[in-house]
Enzyme design. Sequence first.
Site, PDB file in Angstrom:
ATOM      1  N   ASP A 156       0.867  -1.187   0.000  1.00 31.17           N
ATOM      2  CA  ASP A 156       0.000   0.000   0.000  1.00 31.17           C
ATOM      3  C   ASP A 156       0.908   1.242   0.000  1.00 31.17           C
ATOM      4  O   ASP A 156       2.137   1.133  -0.154  1.00 31.17           O
ATOM      5  CB  ASP A 156      -1.009  -0.034   1.158  1.00 31.17           C
ATOM      6  CG  ASP A 156      -0.384   0.238   2.520  1.00 31.17           C
ATOM      7  OD1 ASP A 156       0.858   0.365   2.615  1.00 31.17           O
ATOM      8  OD2 ASP A 156      -1.151   0.329   3.506  1.00 31.17           O
TER       9      ASP A 156
ATOM     10  N   CYS B 179       2.993  -3.213   4.038  1.00 38.91           N
ATOM     11  CA  CYS B 179       2.157  -2.060   4.399  1.00 38.91           C
ATOM     12  C   CYS B 179       2.843  -1.358   5.568  1.00 38.91           C
ATOM     13  O   CYS B 179       4.028  -1.585   5.813  1.00 38.91           O
ATOM     14  CB  CYS B 179       0.710  -2.464   4.680  1.00 38.91           C
ATOM     15  SG  CYS B 179       0.436  -3.424   6.179  1.00 38.91           S
TER      16      CYS B 179
ATOM     17  N   THR C  15       2.326  -1.429   9.006  1.00 40.15           N
ATOM     18  CA  THR C  15       2.662  -2.352  10.094  1.00 40.15           C
ATOM     19  C   THR C  15       3.009  -3.740   9.582  1.00 40.15           C
ATOM     20  O   THR C  15       3.620  -4.532  10.305  1.00 40.15           O
ATOM     21  CB  THR C  15       1.458  -2.528  11.034  1.00 40.15           C
ATOM     22  OG1 THR C  15       0.350  -3.015  10.242  1.00 40.15           O
ATOM     23  CG2 THR C  15       1.065  -1.219  11.707  1.00 40.15           C
TER      24      THR C  15
ATOM     25  N   HIS D  65       9.746 -23.772   9.346  1.00 38.95           N
ATOM     26  CA  HIS D  65       8.632 -24.463  10.009  1.00 38.95           C
ATOM     27  C   HIS D  65       7.303 -24.311   9.274  1.00 38.95           C
ATOM     28  O   HIS D  65       6.468 -25.214   9.350  1.00 38.95           O
ATOM     29  CB  HIS D  65       8.449 -23.925  11.436  1.00 38.95           C
ATOM     30  CG  HIS D  65       9.556 -24.317  12.361  1.00 38.95           C
ATOM     31  ND1 HIS D  65       9.441 -24.243  13.731  1.00 38.95           N
ATOM     32  CD2 HIS D  65      10.814 -24.792  12.119  1.00 38.95           C
ATOM     33  CE1 HIS D  65      10.574 -24.654  14.295  1.00 38.95           C
ATOM     34  NE2 HIS D  65      11.421 -24.977  13.336  1.00 38.95           N
TER      35      HIS D  65
ATOM     36  N   HIS E 116       6.786 -30.762  10.101  1.00 45.26           N
ATOM     37  CA  HIS E 116       6.261 -29.452   9.703  1.00 45.26           C
ATOM     38  C   HIS E 116       5.385 -29.564   8.461  1.00 45.26           C
ATOM     39  O   HIS E 116       4.434 -28.791   8.290  1.00 45.26           O
ATOM     40  CB  HIS E 116       7.409 -28.471   9.467  1.00 45.26           C
ATOM     41  CG  HIS E 116       8.292 -28.308  10.666  1.00 45.26           C
ATOM     42  ND1 HIS E 116       7.841 -27.748  11.838  1.00 45.26           N
ATOM     43  CD2 HIS E 116       9.585 -28.677  10.878  1.00 45.26           C
ATOM     44  CE1 HIS E 116       8.829 -27.760  12.726  1.00 45.26           C
ATOM     45  NE2 HIS E 116       9.888 -28.328  12.173  1.00 45.26           N
TER      46      HIS E 116
END
Length: 142
Positions: A8, A65, A67, A98, A133
């Site tokens: 963004d 973005c 955060t 993992h 995994h």
Amino acid sequence: MKIAIGCDHAGYELKEIVKDKLTSEGYELIDLGTNSSESVDYPIYGKAVGEKVASGECDKGIAICGTGIGISISCNKVKGVRAALCNTEHLAELSREHNDANVLCLGAREIDKELALKIVDKWLSTDFLGGKHLRRIKMLEE
Ligand code: RB5
């Protein structure tokens, strides 16, 4: 390797830096925008990155973005996507080992550019461990 990249407005500057680095290293990049700092809505770009990866058109994705949270939620709405928000190199490593994360999400307002590039390096150079995994990531699709 073909990589879908999107962001963004808050991630635009970092996206360009990541793009320049990866292009110079020989990666093929599909840039899904946005392409300026003008305000846009992150779900559009998270979905676009997720769909390129889920369809197999791209091997991996990078989504950015402010955060990293909103765009990671958006990517993870696409079936087959395992997007991981990583703000340390250790998380980048573990998300590959993992979780076989196929999209890396970054928070451009949370980490500096040098760290972001180290995270990208670590994420792209770490392989999935498989074994137990693999059983777990298969469960995510069921
Ligand atoms: C944009 O202001 C900001 O909300 C967005 O980049 C992101 O941080 C959302 O999770």
